[in-house]
Enzyme design. Structure first.
Site, PDB file in Angstrom:
ATOM      1  N   ASP A 183       0.818  -1.212   0.000  1.00  0.00           N
ATOM      2  CA  ASP A 183       0.000   0.000   0.000  1.00  0.00           C
ATOM      3  C   ASP A 183       0.856   1.268   0.000  1.00  0.00           C
ATOM      4  O   ASP A 183       0.439   2.322   0.450  1.00  0.00           O
ATOM      5  CB  ASP A 183      -0.947  -0.011   1.214  1.00  0.00           C
ATOM      6  CG  ASP A 183      -0.176  -0.116   2.511  1.00  0.00           C
ATOM      7  OD1 ASP A 183       1.066  -0.251   2.460  1.00  0.00           O
ATOM      8  OD2 ASP A 183      -0.806  -0.064   3.583  1.00  0.00           O
ATOM      9  N   HIS A 212      23.649   0.968 -17.289  1.00  0.00           N
ATOM     10  CA  HIS A 212      22.727   1.487 -16.272  1.00  0.00           C
ATOM     11  C   HIS A 212      22.732   0.593 -15.031  1.00  0.00           C
ATOM     12  O   HIS A 212      21.692   0.117 -14.580  1.00  0.00           O
ATOM     13  CB  HIS A 212      21.312   1.645 -16.850  1.00  0.00           C
ATOM     14  CG  HIS A 212      21.208   2.755 -17.843  1.00  0.00           C
ATOM     15  ND1 HIS A 212      20.194   2.875 -18.750  1.00  0.00           N
ATOM     16  CD2 HIS A 212      22.021   3.831 -18.073  1.00  0.00           C
ATOM     17  CE1 HIS A 212      20.377   3.959 -19.509  1.00  0.00           C
ATOM     18  NE2 HIS A 212      21.482   4.548 -19.100  1.00  0.00           N
ATOM     19  N   ASP A 272      27.577   7.837 -12.452  1.00  0.00           N
ATOM     20  CA  ASP A 272      26.704   8.613 -13.349  1.00  0.00           C
ATOM     21  C   ASP A 272      25.552   9.075 -12.476  1.00  0.00           C
ATOM     22  O   ASP A 272      24.723   8.264 -12.045  1.00  0.00           O
ATOM     23  CB  ASP A 272      26.236   7.713 -14.500  1.00  0.00           C
ATOM     24  CG  ASP A 272      25.405   8.466 -15.540  1.00  0.00           C
ATOM     25  OD1 ASP A 272      24.963   9.600 -15.262  1.00  0.00           O
ATOM     26  OD2 ASP A 272      25.186   7.898 -16.627  1.00  0.00           O
ATOM     27  N   ASP A 298      23.150  15.915 -15.225  1.00  0.00           N
ATOM     28  CA  ASP A 298      23.509  14.558 -15.663  1.00  0.00           C
ATOM     29  C   ASP A 298      25.011  14.532 -15.920  1.00  0.00           C
ATOM     30  O   ASP A 298      25.472  15.025 -16.951  1.00  0.00           O
ATOM     31  CB  ASP A 298      22.710  14.221 -16.937  1.00  0.00           C
ATOM     32  CG  ASP A 298      22.923  12.783 -17.397  1.00  0.00           C
ATOM     33  OD1 ASP A 298      23.607  12.028 -16.697  1.00  0.00           O
ATOM     34  OD2 ASP A 298      22.384  12.437 -18.477  1.00  0.00           O
ATOM     35  N   HIS A 338      26.299   3.120 -27.336  1.00  0.00           N
ATOM     36  CA  HIS A 338      25.225   4.108 -27.176  1.00  0.00           C
ATOM     37  C   HIS A 338      25.564   5.375 -27.954  1.00  0.00           C
ATOM     38  O   HIS A 338      26.665   5.527 -28.471  1.00  0.00           O
ATOM     39  CB  HIS A 338      24.963   4.403 -25.696  1.00  0.00           C
ATOM     40  CG  HIS A 338      26.154   4.916 -24.930  1.00  0.00           C
ATOM     41  ND1 HIS A 338      26.603   6.209 -25.017  1.00  0.00           N
ATOM     42  CD2 HIS A 338      26.992   4.295 -24.048  1.00  0.00           C
ATOM     43  CE1 HIS A 338      27.638   6.375 -24.206  1.00  0.00           C
ATOM     44  NE2 HIS A 338      27.912   5.226 -23.623  1.00  0.00           N
ATOM     45  N   HIS A 364      22.279  13.445 -25.459  1.00  0.00           N
ATOM     46  CA  HIS A 364      20.827  13.628 -25.571  1.00  0.00           C
ATOM     47  C   HIS A 364      20.501  15.030 -25.095  1.00  0.00           C
ATOM     48  O   HIS A 364      21.255  15.628 -24.316  1.00  0.00           O
ATOM     49  CB  HIS A 364      20.083  12.579 -24.722  1.00  0.00           C
ATOM     50  CG  HIS A 364      20.578  12.469 -23.304  1.00  0.00           C
ATOM     51  ND1 HIS A 364      20.164  13.308 -22.301  1.00  0.00           N
ATOM     52  CD2 HIS A 364      21.498  11.640 -22.729  1.00  0.00           C
ATOM     53  CE1 HIS A 364      20.773  12.978 -21.177  1.00  0.00           C
ATOM     54  NE2 HIS A 364      21.607  11.969 -21.401  1.00  0.00           N
ATOM     55  N   HIS A 376      16.314  12.949 -20.132  1.00  0.00           N
ATOM     56  CA  HIS A 376      16.378  12.697 -21.580  1.00  0.00           C
ATOM     57  C   HIS A 376      15.261  13.549 -22.181  1.00  0.00           C
ATOM     58  O   HIS A 376      14.165  13.061 -22.420  1.00  0.00           O
ATOM     59  CB  HIS A 376      16.175  11.215 -21.889  1.00  0.00           C
ATOM     60  CG  HIS A 376      17.257  10.348 -21.332  1.00  0.00           C
ATOM     61  ND1 HIS A 376      17.127   8.995 -21.158  1.00  0.00           N
ATOM     62  CD2 HIS A 376      18.514  10.642 -20.895  1.00  0.00           C
ATOM     63  CE1 HIS A 376      18.242   8.494 -20.639  1.00  0.00           C
ATOM     64  NE2 HIS A 376      19.098   9.479 -20.468  1.00  0.00           N
ATOM     65  N   GLU A 408      28.585  12.452 -23.848  1.00  0.00           N
ATOM     66  CA  GLU A 408      28.914  11.371 -22.915  1.00  0.00           C
ATOM     67  C   GLU A 408      29.489  10.142 -23.605  1.00  0.00           C
ATOM     68  O   GLU A 408      28.921   9.049 -23.512  1.00  0.00           O
ATOM     69  CB  GLU A 408      27.691  10.990 -22.084  1.00  0.00           C
ATOM     70  CG  GLU A 408      26.422  10.706 -22.871  1.00  0.00           C
ATOM     71  CD  GLU A 408      25.284  10.288 -21.931  1.00  0.00           C
ATOM     72  OE1 GLU A 408      25.481   9.336 -21.165  1.00  0.00           O
ATOM     73  OE2 GLU A 408      24.215  10.928 -21.971  1.00  0.00           O
ATOM     74  N   TYR A 444      33.557   0.433 -23.024  1.00  0.00           N
ATOM     75  CA  TYR A 444      33.180  -0.591 -22.033  1.00  0.00           C
ATOM     76  C   TYR A 444      33.739  -1.928 -22.509  1.00  0.00           C
ATOM     77  O   TYR A 444      33.309  -2.454 -23.541  1.00  0.00           O
ATOM     78  CB  TYR A 444      31.650  -0.662 -21.909  1.00  0.00           C
ATOM     79  CG  TYR A 444      31.026   0.720 -21.771  1.00  0.00           C
ATOM     80  CD1 TYR A 444      30.905   1.326 -20.522  1.00  0.00           C
ATOM     81  CD2 TYR A 444      30.612   1.434 -22.897  1.00  0.00           C
ATOM     82  CE1 TYR A 444      30.371   2.606 -20.405  1.00  0.00           C
ATOM     83  CE2 TYR A 444      30.077   2.712 -22.789  1.00  0.00           C
ATOM     84  CZ  TYR A 444      29.962   3.296 -21.549  1.00  0.00           C
ATOM     85  OH  TYR A 444      29.438   4.559 -21.438  1.00  0.00           O
ATOM     86  N   ARG A 458      33.161   6.204 -18.781  1.00  0.00           N
ATOM     87  CA  ARG A 458      32.274   7.169 -19.457  1.00  0.00           C
ATOM     88  C   ARG A 458      32.562   8.536 -18.835  1.00  0.00           C
ATOM     89  O   ARG A 458      32.827   8.615 -17.617  1.00  0.00           O
ATOM     90  CB  ARG A 458      30.798   6.784 -19.272  1.00  0.00           C
ATOM     91  CG  ARG A 458      29.842   7.779 -19.930  1.00  0.00           C
ATOM     92  CD  ARG A 458      28.417   7.231 -20.140  1.00  0.00           C
ATOM     93  NE  ARG A 458      27.687   6.922 -18.918  1.00  0.00           N
ATOM     94  CZ  ARG A 458      27.431   5.706 -18.461  1.00  0.00           C
ATOM     95  NH1 ARG A 458      27.863   4.642 -19.125  1.00  0.00           N
ATOM     96  NH2 ARG A 458      26.764   5.528 -17.339  1.00  0.00           N
ATOM     97  N   GLU A 465      30.862  12.452 -18.894  1.00  0.00           N
ATOM     98  CA  GLU A 465      29.641  13.123 -19.361  1.00  0.00           C
ATOM     99  C   GLU A 465      29.526  14.526 -18.772  1.00  0.00           C
ATOM    100  O   GLU A 465      29.653  14.712 -17.559  1.00  0.00           O
ATOM    101  CB  GLU A 465      28.416  12.298 -18.919  1.00  0.00           C
ATOM    102  CG  GLU A 465      27.093  12.953 -19.255  1.00  0.00           C
ATOM    103  CD  GLU A 465      25.885  12.064 -18.941  1.00  0.00           C
ATOM    104  OE1 GLU A 465      25.980  11.235 -18.004  1.00  0.00           O
ATOM    105  OE2 GLU A 465      24.867  12.214 -19.632  1.00  0.00           O
TER     106      GLU A 465
HETATM  107  N1  GLY Z   1      22.188   8.579 -16.750  1.00  0.00           N
HETATM  108  C1  GLY Z   1      21.539   8.446 -17.969  1.00  0.00           C
HETATM  109  C2  GLY Z   1      22.272   9.065 -19.038  1.00  0.00           C
HETATM  110  O1  GLY Z   1      23.408   9.447 -18.891  1.00  0.00           O
HETATM  111  O2  GLY Z   1      21.762   9.269 -20.090  1.00  0.00           O
HETATM  112 MN    MN Z   2      23.106  11.323 -20.057  1.00  0.00          MN
HETATM  113 MN    MN Z   3      24.287  10.186 -17.201  1.00  0.00          MN
END
Ligand code: GLY
Ligand code: MN
Ligand code: MN
Length: 447
Positions: free
Chosen positions: A38, A245, A262, A273, A352, A356, A363, A386, A390, A408, A410
């Protein structure tokens, strides 16, 4: 309410201009979602709803009908949960129908229970209806029924809109170029996020757990007045950094690991971000450093391309080229550069896109294509850059010293007439800066 009345009225005026007098748009805040038995997840209203009304309560429905004059009630109607002292004592305050008008500037406010009776009146005679279908099947069914009723009125001409459109096409294009106040909130979200990353790098030492760094980061978000992380915080040590992720954040951090964080906060609805990747013990190995520098070089080049001359795809393609050359140089791929790009061989280690749009959604769903072409980056738009590499721990084709490393980097970048501005620039990323920072110590002070 977190946006001032003037800001919201100006946004709605722009919307009405684009909608035209014959159109009606319906937006919904969305419903709370159960987390456990609940107990619900903390509710966050749909970004388009917040952007145009500032209203944050669940279940609300906004109807915009630019053609309705003041005598007909005006263009902005808001349906909201009714005031209810008992429920409000348990679950928090409600604006109610009166508050919708007095506090949120609606021309008319109604209890949600009046939606079935009032919505047909608002739709009657509209030529075009902007409504997102497929989000809530009960609402879709109600709407189809209502439209059918408007179509088959006996003894009167049909009064149903003959065109259905998706509201996101208009609103998301409006949201691409940020106003000065939106840029100020994005700037603040970036500053807080940068402070949190810097603190995590200072605090990190081998033997800690990933969740301890998550805790420190989210503490700084909250302490600086951010309302939430703008997405689930990722703290991945060692091979966990190769999972894009990774949000479990349960493992210990070992000496020799690269830690990938991240994380970004949401400040007044606007997102930060940032990703940083650093050696847990404060010193890159030569292999870690080569991989890191390759990603950093690609990132700095990508940031430099965030101008109105380029599309986001130009930036991505240049970044892919830079990273693919680095993959060849480091023995991860072999072949000619053009061939490796043409066959997308680079996706084995870079799977990727390079960035974005970012705004009220992390996003931000602003258009990526215009007239069939990748959209150029207008001044006033904000995007992330970013790049990453990997290398899976079990990839026997990779040089042994590179296996199990994820990098990464970013940043959030505002395009301006004077060139790209990195909103997250307070967060260090040069090898020498990172090595000086990691493990230098962070003392948590409470006022
Ligand atoms: N943390 C999600 C991205 O970097 O797009
Ligand atoms: Mn991002
Ligand atoms: Mn990110």
């Amino acid at each position: 309410m977190r946006f001032d009345a003037q800001t919201l009225a100006a946004r709605r005026a722009r919307l009405y201009e684009q909608l035209g007098d014959g159109a009606v748009m319906i937006l919904r805040a969305g419903a709370p979602k159960m987390r456990s038995h609940d107990t619900d997840y903390r509710f966050r209203a749909h970004s388009d709803m917040v952007y145009l009304t500032g209203f944050e309560e669940p279940d609300a429905v906004a109807v915009f009908a630019p053609g309705r004059s003041a005598e007909q009630g005006g263009p902005f109607t808001l349906f909201v949960r009714p005031r209810d002292p008992k429920k409000e004592q348990w679950d928090g305050r409600r604006a109610g129908a009166e508050g919708a008008v007095d506090l949120y500037g609606a021309d008319r406010g109604y209890d949600l229970a009046q939606l079935d009776e009032e919505l047909p009146k608002l739709l009657e005679g509209a030529s075009e209806l902007h409504i997102e279908l497929g989000r809530d099947s009960a609402f879709d069914a109600k709407l189809h029924c209502l439209l059918a009723g408007l179509r088959r009125r006996r003894g009167k001409p049909p009064a149903n809109p003959s065109v259905l459109r998706d509201p996101r096409d208009l609103i998301q294009a409006m949201r691409l170029v940020k106003s000065d106040d939106e840029i100020a909130w994005l700037r603040r979200a970036s500053e807080i996020s940068a402070e949190a990353h810097t603190a995590a790098m200072r605090a990190c030492r081998p033997g800690m757990h990933e969740y301890e760094l998550q805790a420190l980061i989210e503490y700084i978000f909250a302490r600086r007045g951010a309302t939430a992380p703008s997405y689930n915080t990722i703290v991945g040590a060692g091979a966990n950094a190769t999972i894009l992720h990774y949000i479990e954040n349960r493992d210990p951090i070992a000496d020799g690991d690269i830690v990938l964080i991240d994380a970004g906060c949401e400040f007044n609805f606007y997102a930060g971000d940032i990703t940083r990747s650093f050696p847990a013990n404060g010193k890159f190995t030569p292999a870690q450093r080569d991989l890191y520098q390759a990603v950093l070089d690609a990132e700095i080049m990508g940031i430099g391309m965030c101008t109105a001359d380029n599309s986001w795809l130009d930036v991505h393609e240049a970044t892919v080229r830079s990273l693919t050359q680095a993959m060849v140089d480091m023995g991860l791929l072999s072949g000619t550069l053009d061939e490796l790009i043409e066959t997308k061989a680079y996706e084995k280690y870079y799977m990727h896109k390079t960035g974005h749009w970012i705004g009220i959604d992390v996003h931000d769903p602003n258009p990526y294509y215009a007239g069939g072409h990748a959209a150029k980056i207008p001044n006033g738009a904000v995007q992330t850059i970013e790049p990453g590499l990997y290398i899976p721990a079990d990839d026997e084709s990779a040089p042994a010293e590179l296996r199990g490393i994820g990098i990464r980097i970013e940043d959030d970048v505002l395009a301006t007439a004077a060139g790209p501005e990195v909103l997250t620039k307070a967060c260090p990323k040069a090898v020498s800066e990172i090595e000086a920072l990691v493990g230098s110590g962070y003392t948590l002070t409470l006022p």
